[in-house]
Scaffold this motif. Sequence first.
Motif, PDB file in Angstrom:
ATOM      1  N   VAL A 109       0.855  -1.195   0.000  1.00 36.50           N
ATOM      2  CA  VAL A 109       0.000   0.000   0.000  1.00 36.50           C
ATOM      3  C   VAL A 109       0.888   1.241   0.000  1.00 36.50           C
ATOM      4  O   VAL A 109       0.606   2.237  -0.660  1.00 36.50           O
ATOM      5  CB  VAL A 109      -0.945   0.005   1.226  1.00 36.50           C
ATOM      6  CG1 VAL A 109      -1.710   1.309   1.321  1.00 36.50           C
ATOM      7  CG2 VAL A 109      -1.886  -1.181   1.152  1.00 36.50           C
ATOM      8  N   GLY A 110       1.992   1.172   0.739  1.00 37.59           N
ATOM      9  CA  GLY A 110       3.002   2.221   0.763  1.00 37.59           C
ATOM     10  C   GLY A 110       4.262   1.720   0.064  1.00 37.59           C
ATOM     11  O   GLY A 110       4.405   0.518  -0.202  1.00 37.59           O
ATOM     12  N   PRO A 111       5.195   2.613  -0.219  1.00 36.68           N
ATOM     13  CA  PRO A 111       6.432   2.197  -0.902  1.00 36.68           C
ATOM     14  C   PRO A 111       7.337   1.382   0.022  1.00 36.68           C
ATOM     15  O   PRO A 111       7.218   1.455   1.244  1.00 36.68           O
ATOM     16  CB  PRO A 111       7.097   3.527  -1.256  1.00 36.68           C
ATOM     17  CG  PRO A 111       6.608   4.469  -0.207  1.00 36.68           C
ATOM     18  CD  PRO A 111       5.188   4.048   0.088  1.00 36.68           C
ATOM     19  N   THR A 112       8.235   0.623  -0.586  1.00 36.93           N
ATOM     20  CA  THR A 112       9.220  -0.103   0.210  1.00 36.93           C
ATOM     21  C   THR A 112      10.022   0.887   1.061  1.00 36.93           C
ATOM     22  O   THR A 112      10.279   2.019   0.627  1.00 36.93           O
ATOM     23  CB  THR A 112      10.180  -0.931  -0.663  1.00 36.93           C
ATOM     24  OG1 THR A 112      11.104  -1.604   0.210  1.00 36.93           O
ATOM     25  CG2 THR A 112      10.959  -0.076  -1.643  1.00 36.93           C
ATOM     26  N   LEU A 113      10.402   0.459   2.234  1.00 35.43           N
ATOM     27  CA  LEU A 113      11.221   1.306   3.104  1.00 35.43           C
ATOM     28  C   LEU A 113      12.676   0.824   3.141  1.00 35.43           C
ATOM     29  O   LEU A 113      13.474   1.320   3.933  1.00 35.43           O
ATOM     30  CB  LEU A 113      10.615   1.384   4.506  1.00 35.43           C
ATOM     31  CG  LEU A 113       9.231   2.040   4.550  1.00 35.43           C
ATOM     32  CD1 LEU A 113       8.708   2.111   5.977  1.00 35.43           C
ATOM     33  CD2 LEU A 113       9.243   3.415   3.913  1.00 35.43           C
ATOM     34  N   PHE A 114      13.001  -0.110   2.256  1.00 30.60           N
ATOM     35  CA  PHE A 114      14.391  -0.542   2.141  1.00 30.60           C
ATOM     36  C   PHE A 114      15.252   0.653   1.752  1.00 30.60           C
ATOM     37  O   PHE A 114      14.930   1.384   0.820  1.00 30.60           O
ATOM     38  CB  PHE A 114      14.527  -1.650   1.088  1.00 30.60           C
ATOM     39  CG  PHE A 114      15.945  -2.103   0.903  1.00 30.60           C
ATOM     40  CD1 PHE A 114      16.527  -2.977   1.803  1.00 30.60           C
ATOM     41  CD2 PHE A 114      16.703  -1.629  -0.157  1.00 30.60           C
ATOM     42  CE1 PHE A 114      17.844  -3.376   1.647  1.00 30.60           C
ATOM     43  CE2 PHE A 114      18.023  -2.024  -0.331  1.00 30.60           C
ATOM     44  CZ  PHE A 114      18.590  -2.896   0.575  1.00 30.60           C
ATOM     45  N   ASP A 115      16.317   0.874   2.475  1.00 27.24           N
ATOM     46  CA  ASP A 115      17.292   1.939   2.191  1.00 27.24           C
ATOM     47  C   ASP A 115      16.656   3.335   2.192  1.00 27.24           C
ATOM     48  O   ASP A 115      17.040   4.205   1.417  1.00 27.24           O
ATOM     49  CB  ASP A 115      17.988   1.662   0.856  1.00 27.24           C
ATOM     50  CG  ASP A 115      19.299   2.428   0.712  1.00 27.24           C
ATOM     51  OD1 ASP A 115      19.921   2.769   1.743  1.00 27.24           O
ATOM     52  OD2 ASP A 115      19.687   2.699  -0.441  1.00 27.24           O
ATOM     53  N   ILE A 116      15.678   3.553   3.082  1.00 24.53           N
ATOM     54  CA  ILE A 116      14.986   4.847   3.091  1.00 24.53           C
ATOM     55  C   ILE A 116      15.862   5.980   3.605  1.00 24.53           C
ATOM     56  O   ILE A 116      15.795   7.094   3.088  1.00 24.53           O
ATOM     57  CB  ILE A 116      13.659   4.798   3.869  1.00 24.53           C
ATOM     58  CG1 ILE A 116      12.930   6.131   3.678  1.00 24.53           C
ATOM     59  CG2 ILE A 116      13.873   4.466   5.336  1.00 24.53           C
ATOM     60  CD1 ILE A 116      11.479   6.118   3.959  1.00 24.53           C
ATOM     61  N   VAL A 117      16.684   5.721   4.617  1.00 24.89           N
ATOM     62  CA  VAL A 117      17.503   6.801   5.179  1.00 24.89           C
ATOM     63  C   VAL A 117      18.581   7.173   4.158  1.00 24.89           C
ATOM     64  O   VAL A 117      19.398   6.350   3.768  1.00 24.89           O
ATOM     65  CB  VAL A 117      18.123   6.401   6.534  1.00 24.89           C
ATOM     66  CG1 VAL A 117      19.025   7.506   7.054  1.00 24.89           C
ATOM     67  CG2 VAL A 117      17.029   6.084   7.553  1.00 24.89           C
ATOM     68  N   GLY A 118      18.491   8.400   3.681  1.00 26.12           N
ATOM     69  CA  GLY A 118      19.399   8.900   2.661  1.00 26.12           C
ATOM     70  C   GLY A 118      18.821   8.838   1.253  1.00 26.12           C
ATOM     71  O   GLY A 118      19.405   9.379   0.319  1.00 26.12           O
ATOM     72  N   ARG A 119      17.681   8.171   1.107  1.00 26.30           N
ATOM     73  CA  ARG A 119      17.056   8.042  -0.214  1.00 26.30           C
ATOM     74  C   ARG A 119      16.284   9.312  -0.572  1.00 26.30           C
ATOM     75  O   ARG A 119      15.642   9.902   0.292  1.00 26.30           O
ATOM     76  CB  ARG A 119      16.100   6.843  -0.201  1.00 26.30           C
ATOM     77  CG  ARG A 119      15.425   6.584  -1.533  1.00 26.30           C
ATOM     78  CD  ARG A 119      14.592   5.324  -1.491  1.00 26.30           C
ATOM     79  NE  ARG A 119      13.333   5.554  -0.795  1.00 26.30           N
ATOM     80  CZ  ARG A 119      12.614   4.588  -0.237  1.00 26.30           C
ATOM     81  NH1 ARG A 119      13.024   3.330  -0.249  1.00 26.30           N
ATOM     82  NH2 ARG A 119      11.478   4.876   0.356  1.00 26.30           N
TER      83      ARG A 119
END
Length: 145
Positions: free
Chosen positions: A69-79
Amino acid sequence: MINQTEIDAMTQRQTSLSAGRARFAAGAAIAAFMALHAPARAGDAALGKAMFGRTCANCHSIEAGVNKVGPTLFDIVGRPVASVQGYDYSAKMRSTGKDWKAWDEGHLNTYLTDPRRVLQGVRMFYAVPDPKDRADVISYLATLK
């Protein structure tokens, strides 16, 4: 009958009360501002992982390229904000990327406090109002590389 001295004393008390209320209101406003804009404190990634599993995982994946429902949060910090391929972001989130540029701990802390109040027009409705819980979740998100 009230004399001038009593009138002056009442006026002084009223002025003191008004000044006190104004100082209290100013202090409350400053405290609210600081709570929303303060950098996130160091969190516990293990506690954040557990909280993520109970709440965030319902709508977000932690696998690269896997949106829910929401986007992947893989590698979110800095993305960069609103940059996951294949996810249809709201117009508000896309425009926020022009100002925020990338997700850092400060932006995540601000956003997770109350997403729909912080960025009116986004789809995310789940908030993490407790600063400790937010710090824990953000610490966990920072491990997803």
